[in-house]
Motif scaffolding. Structure first.
Motif, PDB file in Angstrom:
ATOM      1  N   VAL A  74      16.626   4.630  -5.674  1.00 26.30           N
ATOM      2  CA  VAL A  74      17.488   4.601  -4.498  1.00 26.30           C
ATOM      3  C   VAL A  74      18.242   3.274  -4.400  1.00 26.30           C
ATOM      4  O   VAL A  74      19.432   3.242  -4.080  1.00 26.30           O
ATOM      5  N   GLU A  75      17.570   2.162  -4.705  1.00 23.89           N
ATOM      6  CA  GLU A  75      18.252   0.868  -4.684  1.00 23.89           C
ATOM      7  C   GLU A  75      19.369   0.833  -5.722  1.00 23.89           C
ATOM      8  O   GLU A  75      20.436   0.262  -5.482  1.00 23.89           O
ATOM      9  N   GLY A  76      19.142   1.442  -6.885  1.00 18.35           N
ATOM     10  CA  GLY A  76      20.187   1.535  -7.901  1.00 18.35           C
ATOM     11  C   GLY A  76      21.382   2.330  -7.397  1.00 18.35           C
ATOM     12  O   GLY A  76      22.536   1.952  -7.641  1.00 18.35           O
ATOM     13  N   GLU A  77      21.123   3.420  -6.709  1.00 16.74           N
ATOM     14  CA  GLU A  77      22.209   4.228  -6.148  1.00 16.74           C
ATOM     15  C   GLU A  77      22.987   3.451  -5.088  1.00 16.74           C
ATOM     16  O   GLU A  77      24.216   3.521  -5.036  1.00 16.74           O
ATOM     17  N   ILE A  78      22.278   2.702  -4.257  1.00 13.86           N
ATOM     18  CA  ILE A  78      22.938   1.898  -3.226  1.00 13.86           C
ATOM     19  C   ILE A  78      23.803   0.821  -3.869  1.00 13.86           C
ATOM     20  O   ILE A  78      24.962   0.624  -3.488  1.00 13.86           O
ATOM     21  N   CYS A  79      23.256   0.125  -4.871  1.00 14.86           N
ATOM     22  CA  CYS A  79      24.021  -0.926  -5.560  1.00 14.86           C
ATOM     23  C   CYS A  79      25.239  -0.344  -6.271  1.00 14.86           C
ATOM     24  O   CYS A  79      26.306  -0.955  -6.278  1.00 14.86           O
ATOM     25  N   ALA A  80      25.091   0.827  -6.876  1.00 15.22           N
ATOM     26  CA  ALA A  80      26.225   1.466  -7.543  1.00 15.22           C
ATOM     27  C   ALA A  80      27.320   1.800  -6.535  1.00 15.22           C
ATOM     28  O   ALA A  80      28.512   1.621  -6.819  1.00 15.22           O
ATOM     29  N   GLY A  81      26.942   2.267  -5.363  1.00 10.53           N
ATOM     30  CA  GLY A  81      27.923   2.552  -4.322  1.00 10.53           C
ATOM     31  C   GLY A  81      28.647   1.302  -3.855  1.00 10.53           C
ATOM     32  O   GLY A  81      29.860   1.319  -3.635  1.00 10.53           O
TER      33      GLY A  81
END
Length: 145
Positions: A74-81
């Motif tokens: 989830v943190e990876g998805e947030i950072c990608a966004g």
């Protein structure tokens, strides 16, 4: 020993279904992960759902590994966004760091002094900081204000 486990499950009205327990835990953690920052919070969410479902709890290390994995994803998805959003304004952000010819300070450095000094405190002019922030910090097309 197996007989005691069966008696305890029967007494506590628990169901031994490890696959279903993992499925429920992953679903609960995945739903809570965007708003919960801590792995411990995710484990607690999973425990609540498992107890509500009447399932025998998996080992703590199992839940801890699941929560860490989900939190990382989830943190990876947030950072990608965030990176995607910054990509649209990258040139404007880089321009804040360039010192224009004939000037001694970059626009970024000037904005910091307008807000109130090096650390954001002090007797800087609030009115000029407010004017600067609304004039130069308008979001690019497609961004939510």
């Amino acid at each position: 020993m197996k007989r005691y486990r069966a008696w305890i499950r029967e007494y506590l009205c628990l169901v031994h279904d490890p696959a279903r327990a993992r499925e429920i835990a992953v679903a609960a953690m995945g739903e809570a992960a965007p708003v919960r920052a801590s792995v411990v919070d995710l484990v607690n969410v999973a425990l609540e759902e498992l107890v509500r479902a009447g399932l025998e709890l998996p080992g703590f290390s199992t839940l801890d590994r699941m929560a860490a994995s989900i939190r990382t994803r989830v943190e990876g998805e947030i950072c990608a966004g965030i990176a995607e959003g910054v990509g649209q304004a990258r040139d404007r952000l880089a321009g804040l760091l360039v010192v224009p010819d004939g000037e001694r300070r970059s626009p970024f450095d000037q904005s910091r002094s307008r807000v109130g000094g090096r650390h954001g405190r002090g007797s800087g002019s609030t009115a000029s900081a407010s004017t600067w922030s609304t004039a130069s910090a308008t979001p690019p097309d497609g961004w939510k204000a």
